[in-house]
Design a protein around this motif. Structure first.
Motif, short mmCIF file in Angstrom:
data_model
loop_
_atom_site.label_atom_id
_atom_site.label_comp_id
_atom_site.label_asym_id
_atom_site.label_seq_id
_atom_site.Cartn_x
_atom_site.Cartn_y
_atom_site.Cartn_z
N ASP A 170 -6.02 -3.30 3.43
CA ASP A 170 -5.12 -2.69 2.45
C ASP A 170 -4.00 -1.90 3.13
OD1 ASP A 170 -6.39 -3.71 0.24
OD2 ASP A 170 -7.67 -1.97 -0.06
N ILE A 171 -4.16 -1.60 4.40
CA ILE A 171 -3.12 -0.89 5.15
C ILE A 171 -2.25 -1.86 5.93
CG2 ILE A 171 -2.68 0.78 6.98
CD1 ILE A 171 -5.34 2.14 6.19
N PHE A 172 -2.87 -2.79 6.68
CA PHE A 172 -2.15 -3.56 7.69
C PHE A 172 -1.79 -4.99 7.31
CE2 PHE A 172 -4.85 -0.68 10.39
CZ PHE A 172 -3.81 0.14 10.78
N SER A 173 -2.41 -5.56 6.30
CA SER A 173 -2.28 -6.99 6.08
C SER A 173 -0.94 -7.37 5.46
CB SER A 173 -3.40 -7.50 5.17
OG SER A 173 -3.26 -8.90 4.98
N LEU A 174 -0.28 -8.36 6.07
CA LEU A 174 0.92 -8.94 5.46
C LEU A 174 0.57 -10.02 4.45
CD1 LEU A 174 3.21 -9.21 8.62
CD2 LEU A 174 3.36 -7.56 6.76
N TYR A 175 -0.71 -10.34 4.32
CA TYR A 175 -1.17 -11.30 3.31
C TYR A 175 -1.35 -10.64 1.95
CZ TYR A 175 -2.06 -14.66 7.05
OH TYR A 175 -1.91 -15.52 8.11
N ALA B 236 0.43 -8.21 -0.81
CA ALA B 236 1.74 -7.66 -1.19
C ALA B 236 1.67 -6.16 -1.45
CB ALA B 236 2.26 -8.38 -2.43
N ASP B 237 0.48 -5.65 -1.74
CA ASP B 237 0.35 -4.23 -2.06
C ASP B 237 -0.18 -3.41 -0.90
OD1 ASP B 237 -2.15 -5.35 -2.08
OD2 ASP B 237 -2.87 -4.26 -3.86
N SER B 238 -0.29 -4.00 0.29
CA SER B 238 -0.75 -3.22 1.44
C SER B 238 0.32 -2.20 1.82
CB SER B 238 -1.04 -4.13 2.63
OG SER B 238 0.17 -4.61 3.20
N ALA B 239 -0.09 -1.17 2.54
CA ALA B 239 0.87 -0.14 2.96
C ALA B 239 1.99 -0.75 3.79
CB ALA B 239 0.14 0.95 3.74
N LEU C 181 6.00 -0.88 2.95
CA LEU C 181 7.00 -0.37 3.88
C LEU C 181 8.10 -1.40 4.10
CD1 LEU C 181 8.16 1.46 6.12
CD2 LEU C 181 6.48 0.44 7.67
N ASN C 182 7.73 -2.65 4.31
CA ASN C 182 8.72 -3.70 4.55
C ASN C 182 9.59 -3.96 3.33
OD1 ASN C 182 7.82 -4.04 7.17
ND2 ASN C 182 6.51 -5.78 6.69
N ALA C 183 8.98 -3.88 2.15
CA ALA C 183 9.74 -4.17 0.93
C ALA C 183 10.71 -3.04 0.59
CB ALA C 183 8.77 -4.39 -0.23
N GLN C 184 10.32 -1.78 0.87
CA GLN C 184 11.11 -0.63 0.45
C GLN C 184 11.95 -0.04 1.58
OE1 GLN C 184 8.02 1.94 -1.02
NE2 GLN C 184 7.31 0.43 -2.52
N GLY C 185 11.62 -0.38 2.82
CA GLY C 185 12.35 0.18 3.96
C GLY C 185 11.87 1.54 4.40
#
Length: 300
Positions: free
Chosen positions: A33-38, A40-43, A47-51
């Motif tokens: 839930d923190i690290f996975s790029l698989y 969409a709701d992981s931390a 970060l990538n979606a919002q910058g």
């Protein structure tokens, strides 16, 4: 995080072992839930979606701090901001009829403007990507970090004989017969053949963790020279070695360092290892020759 995983526990009480395995699975899910790029709701995905990510989880700050330190020490060979470059390649090769040589140079050049570990702002209360369109991947180190966290969880529960394979390998104690745990490094030219076998654990001459980085793990197309070990400085796959394996005290270090050494120029390898002296490196060159390297000597 997209990889197969297994955990082996040696314990006389099956029920206790089963309960601890379930605790490990819960920890794996929490870390995904923190690290996975698989997800969409992981931390990390947020970060990538919002910058930016206010109030980031401690584990994300800790692992990103290690990653940025390794980036600095490897002169950018390891760079957690390379996700836009990986995405460019993945999208290119997912397109029917794509050029087998990879993305066009102009496209690579544009994306490389978004790849720069120095443009990451990291604080305990905030992670910010300073350029619009930047994105982070921790796939070059997160499996090792998760392996260490699960190992620490088991050790805290008094499991003294443990072998974990969560994409990277970490060992505690010994096998049921009292012998050291062992791990093999496969021949990149023939994955059914092991070219060297190493003891893992705390015994004299052994190290607890082992990680391997190799282009054959994730090729993009039919050309084996085009794979996921992308050099963030050139935008092209690094092919200095067929594989790089690192034995270290912790899987996080083994994982990240194997990636950095696989991508960085061979001439800088010994210099990088001086920053991590308690490691041992096994390099398989383009001709299949195995070399061993540590902080005190060049390849042998």
């Amino acid at each position: 995080m997209g990889a197969l995983a297994s955990i082996t526990l040696v314990h006389p009480d099956r029920a206790r072992a089963q309960a601890q395995l379930e605790a490990c699975v819960r920890e794996l899910q929490r870390l995904e839930d923190i690290f996975s790029l698989y997800r969409a709701d992981s931390a990390l995905s947020r970060l990538n979606a919002q910058g930016e990510l206010p109030g980031p989880p401690h584990e994300l700050v800790e692992l990103l701090a290690f990653s940025l330190s390794l980036s600095q020490r490897s002169a950018g060979a390891f760079d957690p901001t390379m996700q836009p470059l990986y995405r460019l390649y993945a999208n290119h090769f997912a397109t029917p009829g794509c050029a087998p040589g990879g993305p066009r140079p102009q496209a690579i050049e544009r994306v490389l403007r978004l790849v720069d570990f120095r443009a990451v702002e990291l604080r305990p209360d905030l992670v910010r990507l300073r350029r619009p369109g930047m994105a982070i991947t921790l796939n070059g180190v997160a499996q090792g970090y998760v392996t260490d966290r699960v190992t620490d969880l088991l050790r805290a529960a008094d499991f003294g004989d443990v072998l974990i394979d969560l994409g990277e390998v970490r060992a505690l104690g010994h096998r049921a017969d009292g012998q050291a745990w062992r791990a093999g490094i496969v021949d990149p030219r023939d994955l059914t053949h092991t070219i060297v076998e190493l003891p893992l654990g705390q015994d004299r001459g052994a190290l607890p963790a082992l990680a391997t980085s190799a282009g054959y793990g994730t090729p993009f197309g039919t050309d084996p020279r085009i794979h996921h070990l992308l050099d963030p400085r050139t935008g092209r796959s690094a092919n200095h070695y067929l594989s790089v394996s690192v034995a270290a005290s912790r899987a996080t270090l083994a994982d990240g360092l194997s990636t950095a050494l696989a991508i960085g120029p061979p001439a800088q390898a010994t210099t990088l290892l001086r920053a991590y002296p308690s490691t041992r490196v096994y390099l398989v060159g383009p001709e299949g020759r195995l070399e061993m390297l540590d902080a005190t000597r060049s390849p042998t």
